[in-house]
Write an enzyme that holds these catalytic residues in place. Structure first.
Site, mmCIF file in Angstrom:
data_model
loop_
_atom_site.group_PDB
_atom_site.id
_atom_site.type_symbol
_atom_site.label_atom_id
_atom_site.label_comp_id
_atom_site.label_asym_id
_atom_site.label_seq_id
_atom_site.Cartn_x
_atom_site.Cartn_y
_atom_site.Cartn_z
ATOM 1 C CD GLU A 157 -52.893 38.087 -72.262
ATOM 2 O OE1 GLU A 157 -52.245 38.480 -70.782
ATOM 3 O OE2 GLU A 157 -53.289 37.424 -72.106
ATOM 4 C CG ASN A 217 -52.744 35.897 -78.929
ATOM 5 O OD1 ASN A 217 -54.221 35.422 -79.255
ATOM 6 N ND2 ASN A 217 -53.023 35.260 -77.625
ATOM 7 C CG HIS A 257 -59.832 33.195 -72.600
ATOM 8 N ND1 HIS A 257 -59.549 32.209 -72.340
ATOM 9 C CD2 HIS A 257 -58.563 34.287 -73.007
ATOM 10 C CE1 HIS A 257 -58.391 31.753 -72.593
ATOM 11 N NE2 HIS A 257 -57.274 32.747 -72.468
ATOM 12 C CD GLU A 288 -54.853 32.739 -75.265
ATOM 13 O OE1 GLU A 288 -54.499 32.803 -74.062
ATOM 14 O OE2 GLU A 288 -53.699 33.258 -75.525
ATOM 15 C CG ASP A 290 -61.936 30.278 -71.722
ATOM 16 O OD1 ASP A 290 -62.161 31.031 -72.619
ATOM 17 O OD2 ASP A 290 -60.683 29.899 -71.165
HETATM 18 O O1 9MR Z 1 -53.574 28.700 -68.823
HETATM 19 C C1 9MR Z 1 -52.510 29.507 -68.849
HETATM 20 C C2 9MR Z 1 -52.711 29.205 -66.495
HETATM 21 O O2 9MR Z 1 -51.781 27.859 -66.736
HETATM 22 C C3 9MR Z 1 -51.201 30.243 -66.443
HETATM 23 O O3 9MR Z 1 -50.929 30.201 -65.089
HETATM 24 C C4 9MR Z 1 -51.895 31.566 -66.705
HETATM 25 C C5 9MR Z 1 -50.698 32.100 -66.038
HETATM 26 O O4 9MR Z 1 -50.596 33.732 -66.844
HETATM 27 O O5 9MR Z 1 -51.332 32.026 -68.451
HETATM 28 C C6 9MR Z 1 -52.597 30.724 -68.666
HETATM 29 O O6 9MR Z 1 -52.825 31.406 -70.381
HETATM 30 C C7 9MR Z 1 -52.911 32.642 -70.785
HETATM 31 C C8 9MR Z 1 -52.497 32.399 -71.731
HETATM 32 O O7 9MR Z 1 -51.011 32.895 -71.796
HETATM 33 C C9 9MR Z 1 -52.278 34.591 -72.480
HETATM 34 N N1 9MR Z 1 -53.789 35.069 -71.828
HETATM 35 C C10 9MR Z 1 -55.150 33.916 -71.115
HETATM 36 C C11 9MR Z 1 -54.095 32.593 -70.705
HETATM 37 C C12 9MR Z 1 -55.164 32.519 -69.564
HETATM 38 O O8 9MR Z 1 -54.960 33.589 -68.311
#
Ligand code: 9MR
Length: 501
Positions: A157, A217, A257, A288, A290
């Site tokens: 990111e 990513n 997402h 990732e 969804d």
């Molecule tokens: O799914 C993850 C969630 O449980 C955490 O609270 C969150 C914290 O930032 O991160 C989520 O995973 C993220 C991933 O690491 C990076 N891309 C976005 C995902 C969804 O927010």
């Protein structure tokens, strides 16, 4: 993901042939394309037949039997983030959950994606660290699990929101310096946390003889365009990064997402965007996935299933799209449970398949179908054998006249939208082999080329020339290769002229 993304959506309501999968030293190899096998009944088996992995994000508490049955790749959803495993000096701590996940994956013959090293969010004690400390952490993380991790998200990111195409402004991107002020970080004298982190990671991989692949990513980078046909500047910025640092970057993750934010919808050019990254020679992964039920007017039956099918098909149609990972098992356990974006309902190990699951399984079972069977995507890969093998002298004189004049032809197919286009040019040798080619075409006024792949370009507007690169100049009689370019404005009717050498 920036928590702002979810926030934005909630508040503003703006507006997401078969092959064998070999696990060789943790890497995926698409071995061969053959005839379709009988339909498989699990996602992992169907994906393996099609030459890709199908994975899931999980934490140790979610490791019920479905994980090993349905998936052949595992991403720790939170347990390998710096907030959990890094100390302020870049040493490792609290690796227990990560170890549990890696061990589970190993026992169940699953690949692991390490997630993630350099990220502005969930940085924990590493927040604000120097590049030197980040480099220490990168080395420790890579060496800790070695080849047990097939892919690592080295940088996550790095690009800002709202389709600006700019880097983020938070740490660690505050470590960047644009020495000549030209707006990028690619020049001599510039400092770039992306480049420097990948250089460090590559050094560690090479020094340790690891097979681990190094990925970048991001989200909202999935389409060539965003809603309304505007170019996806974030995707273009990521493309420039990968092109500039190609020697250090092995793979690109599209988080995917998908939701009803205009930058996060599923556009029809998803496959073309996957293809242009693949054409740089990197593996592309959907990392990732969804899909918000809003994208099908809250139809979590056929509508959502159709959206899943589209995404899976776009990946299957590009040979170097080598894996898809869903971001959790069941809706109720997802980071955005109210949007019901996953493949299962239920929870706590008691899961029921949704229509989306059936659609994904069905699409995977169809396997990879080349879009253009006469020019498979593999034509863009440099040949592994020297192309100059001397021809075997025929014992019988040829019946066709010797030394036909070398020649070539070219055709263009366009994917246009308001304000821009992507052109794919197919070059075909005539009745004799050729050693090189050049294609000239004239763009109408107002149109300009912004970048090209698999060709050397001169000029950007008016008469533009494209020449072969080292690995695609030599074509046998009748053989084809493809190159592409992206442009702004309207391409109109292009009439390419091909000259062979
Ligand atoms: O799914 C993850 C969630 O449980 C955490 O609270 C969150 C914290 O930032 O991160 C989520 O995973 C993220 C991933 O690491 C990076 N891309 C976005 C995902 C969804 O927010």
């Amino acid at each position: 993901m920036d928590s702002g993304l979810k926030q934005r959506k909630r508040v503003a309501r703006i507006a997401l042939p078969t092959a064998a999968l070999l696990l060789v030293g943790g890497a995926v190899t698409v071995q061969s394309i053959g005839s379709a096998a009988a339909a498989e009944t699990t996602l992992r088996a169907a994906a393996a037949n099609a030459g890709l992995f199908f994975g899931v994000a999980a934490s140790p508490g979610r490791l019920t039997s479905i994980v090993g049955q349905e998936f052949n790749q595992l991403t720790p959803e939170n347990d390998m983030k710096p907030a959990t495993i890094a100390t302020s000096s870049g040493a490792l701590q609290n690796t227990g959950n990560a170890d549990t996940l890696v061990n589970y994956a190993q026992s169940n013959n699953m690949l692991v994606r390490g997630h993630t090293m350099v990220w502005h969010s969930q940085a924990g004690a590493l927040q604000g660290a120097s590049q030197a400390t980040l480099n220490t952490f990168i080395g420790n993380a890579l060496n800790r699990w070695g080849n047990r991790i097939a892919y690592w998200d080295v940088v996550n990111e790095a690009l800002g929101d709202n389709n600006t195409g700019s880097r983020r402004t938070q740490w660690p991107h505050t470590l960047n310096r644009d020495a000549n002020g030209d707006g990028d970080f690619f020049d001599t004298g510039d400092t770039d946390v992306i480049r420097d982190s990948f250089i460090r990671a590559k050094q560690v991989v090479q020094a340790g003889g690891l097979t681990t692949k190094l990925c970048i990513n991001d989200y909202d980078v999935e389409g060539l365009t965003v809603q309304g046909g505007t170019p996806n500047r974030k995707a273009n910025a990521l493309y420039d990064i990968v092109r500039n640092y190609r020697q250090y970057i092995d793979c690109v993750g599209f988080q995917a997402h998908f939701n009803d934010n205009p930058n996060s919808i599923i556009t029809n050019d998803l496959q073309a965007n996957i293809q242009r990254f693949a054409d740089l020679g990197v593996e592309v992964h959907i990392t990732e996935l969804d899909i918000d039920d809003d994208l099908s007017n809250n139809d979590i039956g056929a509508g959502q299933a159709e959206n899943y099918r589209k995404v899976v098909r776009a990946c299957l149609n590009v040979a170097k799209c080598t894996g898809i990972t869903v971001w959790g098992i069941a809706d109720s356990e997802s980071w955005r449970s109210s949007e019901r974006g996953l493949l299962f309902t239920g929870g706590s190990g008691n899961y029921q398949k949704k229509a989306a699951y059936t659609a994904v399984l069905d699409e995977l079972n169809k396997g990879r179908v080349p879009v253009n069977p006469t020019s498979p995507a593999s034509t863009t890969t440099p040949p592994t054998t020297p192309p100059t093998t001397p021809p075997v002298t025929p014992s019988v004189p040829p019946t066709t006249p010797p030394n036909p004049t070398p020649g070539c032809s070219a055709t263009v197919s366009l994917n246009s939208w308001t304000g821009g286009f992507v052109a794919t040019v197919k070059v075909t040798a005539g009745s004799a082999p050729i050693n090189g080619w050049s294609v000239q075409l004239t763009l109408p006024s107002g149109a300009a080329v912004t970048n090209a792949w698999n060709a050397n370009r001169s000029g950007s507007s008016g008469a533009v020339q494209f020449g072969n690169v080292s690995y695609n100049g030599r074509l046998n009689a009748g053989q084809s290769t493809e190159f592409g370019f992206q442009g702004t404005g309207a391409a109109g009717n292009l009439s390419p002229v091909c000259t062979a050498s």
